[in-house]
Design an enzyme around this catalytic site. Sequence first.
Site, mmCIF file in Angstrom:
data_model
loop_
_atom_site.group_PDB
_atom_site.id
_atom_site.type_symbol
_atom_site.label_atom_id
_atom_site.label_comp_id
_atom_site.label_asym_id
_atom_site.label_seq_id
_atom_site.Cartn_x
_atom_site.Cartn_y
_atom_site.Cartn_z
ATOM 1 N N SER A 61 57.343 56.189 -37.525
ATOM 2 C CA SER A 61 58.469 56.087 -38.451
ATOM 3 C C SER A 61 59.477 55.059 -37.970
ATOM 4 O O SER A 61 59.986 54.242 -38.747
ATOM 5 C CB SER A 61 59.178 57.440 -38.594
ATOM 6 O OG SER A 61 58.403 58.358 -39.303
ATOM 7 N N TYR A 81 56.655 64.732 -41.077
ATOM 8 C CA TYR A 81 55.881 65.616 -41.944
ATOM 9 C C TYR A 81 55.780 67.021 -41.371
ATOM 10 O O TYR A 81 55.801 68.000 -42.119
ATOM 11 C CB TYR A 81 54.476 65.046 -42.160
ATOM 12 C CG TYR A 81 53.567 65.978 -42.913
ATOM 13 C CD1 TYR A 81 53.743 66.187 -44.287
ATOM 14 C CD2 TYR A 81 52.551 66.678 -42.261
ATOM 15 C CE1 TYR A 81 52.935 67.057 -44.982
ATOM 16 C CE2 TYR A 81 51.736 67.548 -42.960
ATOM 17 C CZ TYR A 81 51.931 67.743 -44.320
ATOM 18 O OH TYR A 81 51.134 68.612 -45.003
ATOM 19 N N PHE A 132 58.366 58.802 -43.641
ATOM 20 C CA PHE A 132 58.087 59.747 -42.566
ATOM 21 C C PHE A 132 56.714 59.468 -41.967
ATOM 22 O O PHE A 132 55.838 58.884 -42.613
ATOM 23 C CB PHE A 132 58.147 61.201 -43.060
ATOM 24 C CG PHE A 132 57.131 61.553 -44.117
ATOM 25 C CD1 PHE A 132 55.877 62.040 -43.769
ATOM 26 C CD2 PHE A 132 57.430 61.409 -45.472
ATOM 27 C CE1 PHE A 132 54.935 62.373 -44.739
ATOM 28 C CE2 PHE A 132 56.497 61.741 -46.443
ATOM 29 C CZ PHE A 132 55.244 62.234 -46.074
ATOM 30 N N CYS A 133 56.554 59.883 -40.710
ATOM 31 C CA CYS A 133 55.243 59.929 -40.070
ATOM 32 C C CYS A 133 54.978 61.395 -39.724
ATOM 33 O O CYS A 133 55.481 62.282 -40.429
ATOM 34 C CB CYS A 133 55.172 59.009 -38.857
ATOM 35 S SG CYS A 133 56.294 59.447 -37.505
ATOM 36 N N PHE A 134 54.229 61.682 -38.671
ATOM 37 C CA PHE A 134 53.917 63.082 -38.415
ATOM 38 C C PHE A 134 55.100 63.848 -37.827
ATOM 39 O O PHE A 134 55.479 64.909 -38.322
ATOM 40 C CB PHE A 134 52.704 63.215 -37.491
ATOM 41 C CG PHE A 134 52.304 64.644 -37.260
ATOM 42 C CD1 PHE A 134 51.910 65.455 -38.319
ATOM 43 C CD2 PHE A 134 52.347 65.196 -35.990
ATOM 44 C CE1 PHE A 134 51.562 66.783 -38.125
ATOM 45 C CE2 PHE A 134 51.988 66.525 -35.775
ATOM 46 C CZ PHE A 134 51.607 67.307 -36.845
#
Length: 370
Positions: free
Chosen positions: A108, A129, A100-102
Amino acid sequence: MTQASLPWLGPETFDALLLAEHPLLDVRAPMEFQKGSIPGACNLPLLEDDERERVGRCYKQQGHDAAVALGHKLVSGATREARIEAWYRWAKENPEGLLFCFRGGQRSQITQRWLAEAGAVVPGLSGGYKALRQHLIAIIDRESPRLPWRVVGGRTGVGKTRFLDTLPRALDLEGLAVHRGSAFGPKATPQPTPINFENALAVALLRLAQAPGGIAIEDESRAIGRLSVPEPLAEAMKAAPLYLLEADLEARVDLTFEEYITDGLADHLAAYGEGAGFDAFAIYLRGALGKIERRLGGARYQTLLSVLNEALDDQAQGGKGLLHRVWIETLLTDYYDPMYDYQLEKKQDRVVFSGTWDALREALLPELEP
């Protein structure tokens, strides 16, 4: 594989993912990761902090396409290959892993695509996230008021945390907060960030909610060091039945000496080494006493500080520092006990049992069974 064909998992799967403890790869920048992530997540960023800052500045000044182009320029050649190699190694070591990224956006997608091209397909988390963090907050809001709490209270030094450790179903807030919950509560290991504390708490609540039966929890104030117990849980604890653990003064002094002095010194030596560790331990004790100087009063504070310093001098010369027991006993009887008595008056209607270790355990265990 095309980007569209790569797997993504939505919020409806988050409970199951957290319970199964899937390995998680956080590809956000280190600064983002340090502020808060998911318990156990591994940080292997697509963009380092300085790279992310440059891309962000470019986005504000020149727009989306220019920022994307800069990002690809910064992460190219040997840098790109090194990051793909690190992700690939992680993916092979964690075949059930997720990334995952933000927000589940380009970071991602790029990481996932480059990994797929290297031969490793790793599912991504839709919403990233941000969605997972919102889900964890929702768990705290949802589970705190409906879990059957059994609050364990008692005077300072009776061993409440140790008592909880012997029970089949308990939530150790002080363990999650890495703090003993008093002026002398700090440990050599720093406390987690508020976000990491809440995230770990949410996962613990989710796991406890999977089985019936009461859950023991220590009677805490809202603040545990620099961290705060989330309001939904704090309110639920205030309404729960209260069980009081009792011990005589000598036993309380023994336990407090073990926790503050024996264990405290060992923690600082392990963290800082032999010489620096003792100095840090002495600073910790003097600082903790200083926090309550105003409440102790000037004369009593100076007396206790003098005894504490004598005990530290004895330890520095190879002694056992037994004089620590003197200021500990005074602190228990003259400071902590009056404060406990005052607070207990406001909770008397919630007290359902009061007794020593074995008696309280016998009374409480049936409450914790399914």
